[in-house]
Write an enzyme that holds these catalytic residues in place. Sequence first.
Site, PDB file in Angstrom:
ATOM      1  N   LYS A  84       0.840  -1.193   0.000  1.00 63.29           N
ATOM      2  CA  LYS A  84       0.000   0.000   0.000  1.00 63.29           C
ATOM      3  C   LYS A  84       0.882   1.253   0.000  1.00 63.29           C
ATOM      4  O   LYS A  84       0.651   2.196  -0.761  1.00 63.29           O
ATOM      5  CB  LYS A  84      -0.948  -0.011   1.206  1.00 63.29           C
ATOM      6  CG  LYS A  84      -2.067  -1.037   1.004  1.00 63.29           C
ATOM      7  CD  LYS A  84      -2.887  -1.327   2.255  1.00 63.29           C
ATOM      8  CE  LYS A  84      -3.897  -2.438   1.951  1.00 63.29           C
ATOM      9  NZ  LYS A  84      -4.634  -2.915   3.120  1.00 63.29           N
ATOM     10  N   ASP A  99     -11.036   2.947   4.369  1.00 59.79           N
ATOM     11  CA  ASP A  99     -11.505   1.561   4.223  1.00 59.79           C
ATOM     12  C   ASP A  99     -13.034   1.502   4.138  1.00 59.79           C
ATOM     13  O   ASP A  99     -13.597   0.468   3.804  1.00 59.79           O
ATOM     14  CB  ASP A  99     -11.033   0.719   5.416  1.00 59.79           C
ATOM     15  CG  ASP A  99      -9.845  -0.162   5.056  1.00 59.79           C
ATOM     16  OD1 ASP A  99      -9.681  -0.464   3.850  1.00 59.79           O
ATOM     17  OD2 ASP A  99      -9.096  -0.555   5.974  1.00 59.79           O
ATOM     18  N   GLN A 138      -4.748  -1.718   9.503  1.00 60.86           N
ATOM     19  CA  GLN A 138      -4.687  -3.042   8.869  1.00 60.86           C
ATOM     20  C   GLN A 138      -5.237  -4.106   9.820  1.00 60.86           C
ATOM     21  O   GLN A 138      -4.808  -4.220  10.963  1.00 60.86           O
ATOM     22  CB  GLN A 138      -3.231  -3.364   8.487  1.00 60.86           C
ATOM     23  CG  GLN A 138      -3.059  -4.648   7.701  1.00 60.86           C
ATOM     24  CD  GLN A 138      -3.681  -4.582   6.301  1.00 60.86           C
ATOM     25  OE1 GLN A 138      -3.518  -3.611   5.589  1.00 60.86           O
ATOM     26  NE2 GLN A 138      -4.405  -5.623   5.933  1.00 60.86           N
TER      27      GLN A 138
END
Length: 313
Positions: free
Chosen positions: A53, A120, A97
């Site tokens: 990422k 997200d 994460q």
Amino acid sequence: MPARILSGIAIRDQIQAEVTVEIEQLREAGVRPGLAVILAGNDPGSEIYTRNKVKTCEKLGIYSERMVFPETTTTEELLSQVKLLNSRSEIDGILVQLPLPSQVDSKQVLLAVDPQKDVDGFHPMNVGNLVTQRPGLVPCTPAGILEILKRSEIPIKGQRAVVIGRSDIVGKPVALLLMHHHATVTVCHSRTQNLPAVCREADILVAALGKPGMVTGEFVKPGAAVIDVGIGRITTLEEVERFFPGDPKRRSQVETKGSTLLGDIDPSTVLPVAGALTPVPGGVGPLTIAMLMVNTVRAARLRRSHLAAYVAT
Ligand code: NDP
């Protein structure tokens, strides 16, 4: 005729090229989008995902930071990091994460992320925005699935779609997006009866159940578009022969690396029946990171009302 393979790599490249142009426009307006990635613990998958990422951010010109916490970290420690990131104006997106270490209250940490920075799309505020079709941040994997379908010119409007899986991360949001694009949607899960028969009604079948190779040709209507979200692994040559018969590359991966990737779809039986199929790897996976970049740029614009005109719907 075997199914058309829907490459996520080509679509990812297309989207990244578009994002690069947007980043350039923002730069001209004096803004550099920024993403902070929080990694906690020693999960080997998470380590790789977060590195990728950050690498993609660097490639596209997005400012990024990766914050690493030990396996022993606490909910309080992560909450104070999230709070700090919420207050920093150069950070537009915050990604925590998952999975977090077991002693951490993941829901509390995710809830602490400013919804405007929730790239997200997991915060209840963004879930509500998605349900009610208001501008907001949409979860990356489901958004990527829609991009694959649209850019591959797979019709959605009026089609029957079946989603296997009802998780907050994939199944539910992808079902909502398909419904908003006017598909008639059925959501299946572990208690669904006659699963293969329900799936055989689908013009678009999305498999997000996390059971490698479970969805066979028996689940697929001839000509259907099949989206394989699962990321699993097989480790034996017998499995390679079953799922990838006569494929030397897969065989050699198991022999040299000890495993090869397999999604939820059994390609050996689905390829001859389906009209189109996303491969694993190289299908949905590459889109997840691309859509994270899209969301980071979108967050940068949503947070600055004078740039709101740029925000695509
Ligand atoms: P979850 O485990 O959270 O959800 C799985 C869902 O599948 C549940 O709703 C479960 O039903 C359902 N399910 C499980 N077994 C069966 C079965 N035998 N028959 C019917 N339904 C079943 O998984 P996620 O949604 O997080 O992920 C799904 C898969 O997608 C995983 O392989 C994951 O690795 C992958 N993934 C891939 C991404 C990518 O970028 N390509 C991103 C995110 C996930 P119930 O609710 O009844 O338990």
